[in-house]
Design a protein around this motif. Structure first.
Motif, mmCIF file in Angstrom:
data_model
loop_
_atom_site.group_PDB
_atom_site.id
_atom_site.type_symbol
_atom_site.label_atom_id
_atom_site.label_comp_id
_atom_site.label_asym_id
_atom_site.label_seq_id
_atom_site.Cartn_x
_atom_site.Cartn_y
_atom_site.Cartn_z
ATOM 1 N N GLN A 50 37.799 -1.473 -4.917
ATOM 2 C CA GLN A 50 36.688 -2.245 -5.464
ATOM 3 C C GLN A 50 36.542 -2.054 -6.970
ATOM 4 O O GLN A 50 35.873 -2.854 -7.636
ATOM 5 N N ALA A 51 37.196 -1.032 -7.500
ATOM 6 C CA ALA A 51 37.081 -0.755 -8.940
ATOM 7 C C ALA A 51 38.096 -1.542 -9.766
ATOM 8 O O ALA A 51 38.052 -1.487 -10.993
ATOM 9 N N ILE A 52 39.016 -2.256 -9.102
ATOM 10 C CA ILE A 52 40.026 -3.017 -9.851
ATOM 11 C C ILE A 52 39.932 -4.497 -9.498
ATOM 12 O O ILE A 52 39.316 -4.891 -8.499
ATOM 13 N N ASP A 53 40.552 -5.310 -10.331
ATOM 14 C CA ASP A 53 40.661 -6.746 -10.073
ATOM 15 C C ASP A 53 41.964 -6.992 -9.317
ATOM 16 O O ASP A 53 43.057 -6.827 -9.872
ATOM 17 N N THR A 54 41.858 -7.350 -8.043
ATOM 18 C CA THR A 54 43.050 -7.576 -7.225
ATOM 19 C C THR A 54 43.480 -9.045 -7.209
ATOM 20 O O THR A 54 44.440 -9.399 -6.530
ATOM 21 N N SER A 55 42.780 -9.871 -7.954
ATOM 22 C CA SER A 55 43.016 -11.315 -7.856
ATOM 23 C C SER A 55 44.373 -11.736 -8.412
ATOM 24 O O SER A 55 44.889 -12.798 -8.063
ATOM 25 N N PRO A 79 54.096 -0.861 5.874
ATOM 26 C CA PRO A 79 52.750 -0.919 6.467
ATOM 27 C C PRO A 79 51.948 0.365 6.322
ATOM 28 O O PRO A 79 50.741 0.316 6.054
ATOM 29 N N THR A 80 52.599 1.515 6.472
ATOM 30 C CA THR A 80 51.858 2.776 6.371
ATOM 31 C C THR A 80 51.271 2.962 4.981
ATOM 32 O O THR A 80 50.139 3.447 4.822
ATOM 33 N N MET A 81 52.023 2.573 3.957
ATOM 34 C CA MET A 81 51.500 2.661 2.595
ATOM 35 C C MET A 81 50.255 1.796 2.444
ATOM 36 O O MET A 81 49.237 2.234 1.884
ATOM 37 N N MET A 82 50.318 0.545 2.943
ATOM 38 C CA MET A 82 49.176 -0.353 2.786
ATOM 39 C C MET A 82 47.992 0.094 3.628
ATOM 40 O O MET A 82 46.836 -0.099 3.232
ATOM 41 N N ALA A 83 48.240 0.712 4.772
ATOM 42 C CA ALA A 83 47.138 1.248 5.576
ATOM 43 C C ALA A 83 46.420 2.351 4.809
ATOM 44 O O ALA A 83 45.183 2.471 4.865
ATOM 45 N N MET A 84 47.166 3.154 4.065
ATOM 46 C CA MET A 84 46.557 4.203 3.250
ATOM 47 C C MET A 84 45.819 3.602 2.053
ATOM 48 O O MET A 84 44.759 4.098 1.651
ATOM 49 N N VAL A 85 46.367 2.531 1.494
ATOM 50 C CA VAL A 85 45.702 1.840 0.384
ATOM 51 C C VAL A 85 44.358 1.279 0.832
ATOM 52 O O VAL A 85 43.336 1.419 0.140
ATOM 53 N N ILE A 86 44.343 0.638 1.989
ATOM 54 C CA ILE A 86 43.109 0.017 2.497
ATOM 55 C C ILE A 86 42.022 1.048 2.744
ATOM 56 O O ILE A 86 40.822 0.752 2.643
ATOM 57 N N LYS A 87 42.410 2.273 3.055
ATOM 58 C CA LYS A 87 41.423 3.336 3.276
ATOM 59 C C LYS A 87 40.652 3.668 1.991
ATOM 60 O O LYS A 87 39.534 4.168 2.043
ATOM 61 N N GLU A 88 41.267 3.374 0.833
ATOM 62 C CA GLU A 88 40.666 3.748 -0.458
ATOM 63 C C GLU A 88 39.804 2.589 -0.977
ATOM 64 O O GLU A 88 40.085 1.995 -2.024
ATOM 65 N N GLN A 89 38.741 2.280 -0.246
ATOM 66 C CA GLN A 89 37.907 1.127 -0.592
ATOM 67 C C GLN A 89 37.241 1.272 -1.956
ATOM 68 O O GLN A 89 37.128 0.297 -2.711
ATOM 69 N N GLU A 90 36.805 2.456 -2.294
ATOM 70 C CA GLU A 90 36.143 2.662 -3.584
ATOM 71 C C GLU A 90 37.100 2.347 -4.735
ATOM 72 O O GLU A 90 36.737 1.677 -5.703
ATOM 73 N N ALA A 91 38.340 2.828 -4.613
ATOM 74 C CA ALA A 91 39.339 2.574 -5.655
ATOM 75 C C ALA A 91 39.697 1.096 -5.712
ATOM 76 O O ALA A 91 39.865 0.523 -6.801
ATOM 77 N N GLN A 113 44.712 -8.795 3.500
ATOM 78 C CA GLN A 113 44.354 -10.102 2.950
ATOM 79 C C GLN A 113 42.969 -10.075 2.322
ATOM 80 O O GLN A 113 42.743 -10.678 1.262
ATOM 81 N N GLU A 114 42.035 -9.353 2.944
ATOM 82 C CA GLU A 114 40.697 -9.225 2.378
ATOM 83 C C GLU A 114 40.740 -8.488 1.034
ATOM 84 O O GLU A 114 40.007 -8.835 0.103
ATOM 85 N N ALA A 115 41.606 -7.483 0.946
ATOM 86 C CA ALA A 115 41.698 -6.699 -0.288
ATOM 87 C C ALA A 115 42.401 -7.464 -1.397
ATOM 88 O O ALA A 115 42.078 -7.302 -2.576
ATOM 89 N N PHE A 116 43.366 -8.317 -1.017
ATOM 90 C CA PHE A 116 44.132 -9.101 -1.995
ATOM 91 C C PHE A 116 44.025 -10.580 -1.614
ATOM 92 O O PHE A 116 44.957 -11.158 -1.046
ATOM 93 N N PRO A 117 42.884 -11.191 -1.909
ATOM 94 C CA PRO A 117 42.568 -12.523 -1.365
ATOM 95 C C PRO A 117 43.507 -13.627 -1.828
ATOM 96 O O PRO A 117 43.619 -14.659 -1.146
#
Length: 495
Positions: A258-263, A244-256, A284-288
């Motif tokens: 939004q620059a990739i295709d997470t689909s 969870p801590t890793m993903m919380a840090m990932v979610i903080k990097e919104q600019e990064a 879930q929002e980041a990886f729909p």
């Protein structure tokens, strides 16, 4: 059929398929096929045998994540030796204790870690010309392990005493792989990403799972949120393993993000700790297109114990699921009786053989009939779903009341503005200890210390409410990418 944990190639499938993308040099990754991994592991096994080692000798590994680490790890077991991945972030005297305890005959090491070795320990570099010189190209007849023969030793973190060497067999660890592979017809199109250190059970298990499933894995030398995100997009990752801590840090990097295709990502696992509903929502929002799941496992009894079962999906309230096939569990209360809440006992084919050179410690956690006492408190709801409550060792007393930090963290995590929370005990002259919380707010959220206190007072027993609340951008990571509670305690005691 898989027989030796070091030999995972399925010879019925294309050996020229990509097995690993090594991102040690992030901008110039190295690509290895399954044939490459198998060929190099054979060459390394031959090199080991030329060093005069005998069956059962231990060989340690101390390095950042890299392809050579994986190849050497497989080769050690392939040749009938015992692999010992070591947490190189431990203090020097602890490293010396571990290397002496396991009687390491050789240590595979990179340049920075070589300086940490005690004098007199034979070392083999992984990251220079000496590695190529060590390899002895040619076929190798993989050793067929005897029943319950030890494949590897993983050392516990030592957070509650000296590190203990967990002895794990070929048969037990291969059972975990076969169990996971049996959940689907094929994993051929999956691409994993691993950034947690390979001295940790979850990272090792994920790499072996990808190789045994003839999938591929993107390997990062260590976790960096931006590079983790970029690697997901650049290499077409479909399967994310994390905490969870890793993903919380990932979610903080919104600019990064939004620059990739997470689909393409269709599975995200957040193991090793409970995750808040808000973190699930933002991931879930980041990886729909992803299915999200928590996870629970131990070094002593296997990396995965609970999960979804046919007809039942995982709840989003922290539930970890139901015991997986082949896993037996009990919840045992303080009087040794089965209960709805108590210490989790587990019996699986992956249970350890015992702690190396510590028979008394082994007897404390392994019963004569094969149950492993985890030291973790769980509860089971009426639907049979299991929930983590806290570590027995983490429990502290506040004014005569026992508090499990995990229980308070779960209450705080119900606050909509909270992405993550960690509760620690701080010494108090009157109460003995008092709970203090560190909270990561959701991006853009407004939340005060008093609001957190009021919510806990209204939602839980008064003695559980945090006496102080610190807001932080991220929670610090320990070597295993779990929350570094010692670092938080230092902050709280210094305030």
């Amino acid at each position: 059929m898989l027989v030796n944990l070091g030999k995972l190639l399925d010879e019925n499938l294309s050996a020229d398929a990509v097995a690993m993308i090594d991102c040690f040099d992030f901008d110039n990754p190295r690509v290895y096929t399954h044939r490459d991994i198998d060929r190099l592991a054979d060459a390394c096994a031959r090199g080991l045998c030329k060093r005069g080692l005998v069956r059962g000798d231990t060989v340690a590994l101390m390095s950042l994540n890299r392809a050579e680490y994986v190849i050497a790890y497989l080769a050690i077991m392939r040749a009938g030796f015992v692999a010992v991945p070591i947490n190189y972030k431990l203090a020097g005297d602890t490293l010396a204790l571990i290397l002496s305890d396991c009687q390491a005959r050789l240590v595979f090491v990179d340049a920075q870690r070589q300086a940490l070795l005690p004098a007199g320990i034979p070392a083999q570099r992984l990251d220079d010309a000496a590695w190529d010189a060590f390899l002895d190209p040619g076929p190798f007849a993989t050793v067929a392990p005897e029943e319950n023969e030890c494949a590897m030793i993983l050392y516990t973190s030592g957070s509650t005493g000296r590190p203990k060497g967990v002895q794990l067999s070929h048969q037990g660890q291969l059972w975990t792989l076969r169990s996971r592979l049996a959940t689907r017809a094929s994993f051929l199109d999956e691409r994993f990403i691993v950034a947690a250190p390979l001295f940790h059970m979850n990272a090792l298990a994920s790499v072996k799972f990808a190789l045994a499933g003839h999938a591929s894995v993107v390997l990062l030398p260590q976790f960096d949120a931006r590079q983790f995100i970029q690697a997901i997009g650049r290499h077409g990752v479909t399967w994310v393993t994390s905490v969870p801590t890793m993903m919380a840090m990932v979610i903080k990097e919104q600019e990064a993000l939004q620059a990739i295709d997470t689909s393409r990502v269709h599975y995200v696992r957040m193991g090793s700790a409970a995750a808040s509903a808000k973190l699930y929502e933002t991931v879930q929002e980041a990886f729909p297109n992803a299915s999200l799941a928590g996870g629970y496992g131990t070094t002593e009894a296997g990396p995965i114990v609970f999960g979804p079962v046919p007809g039942r999906s995982l709840p989003r309230d922290g539930g970890l699921g139901w015991p997986l096939p082949g896993v037996e569990v009990r919840l045992v209360d303080g009087q040794g009786r089965d209960a709805q809440e108590g210490e989790l006992w587990m019996r699986t084919p992956a249970n350890m053989q015992g702690y190396l050179n510590l028979p008394d410690k082994t007897a404390e956690v392994l019963t004569v009939d094969g149950w492993y006492k985890s030291g973790d408190i769980f509860r089971r709801n009426n639907d049979g779903c299991y929930y983590f409550v806290g570590r027995v060792d983490d429990m502290f007393n506040c004014g005569g009341e026992n508090i499990y930090p995990g229980e308070v963290e779960q209450v705080i995590a119900r606050i909509p503005e909270v992405m993550q929370a960690c509760v620690i005990p701080v010494r108090d002259e009157l109460k003995g200890h008092k709970p203090v919380a560190f909270v990561v707010r959701h991006t853009g959220a407004s939340l005060t210390e008093q609001q957190v206190k009021d919510f806990v007072l209204a939602s839980a027993p008064a003695y559980q409410h945090p006496r102080r609340v610190y807001f932080v951008d991220t929670l610090p990571l320990a070597a295993t990418n779990k929350i570094d509670r010692k670092a938080l305690l230092h902050i709280a005691e210094s305030a």
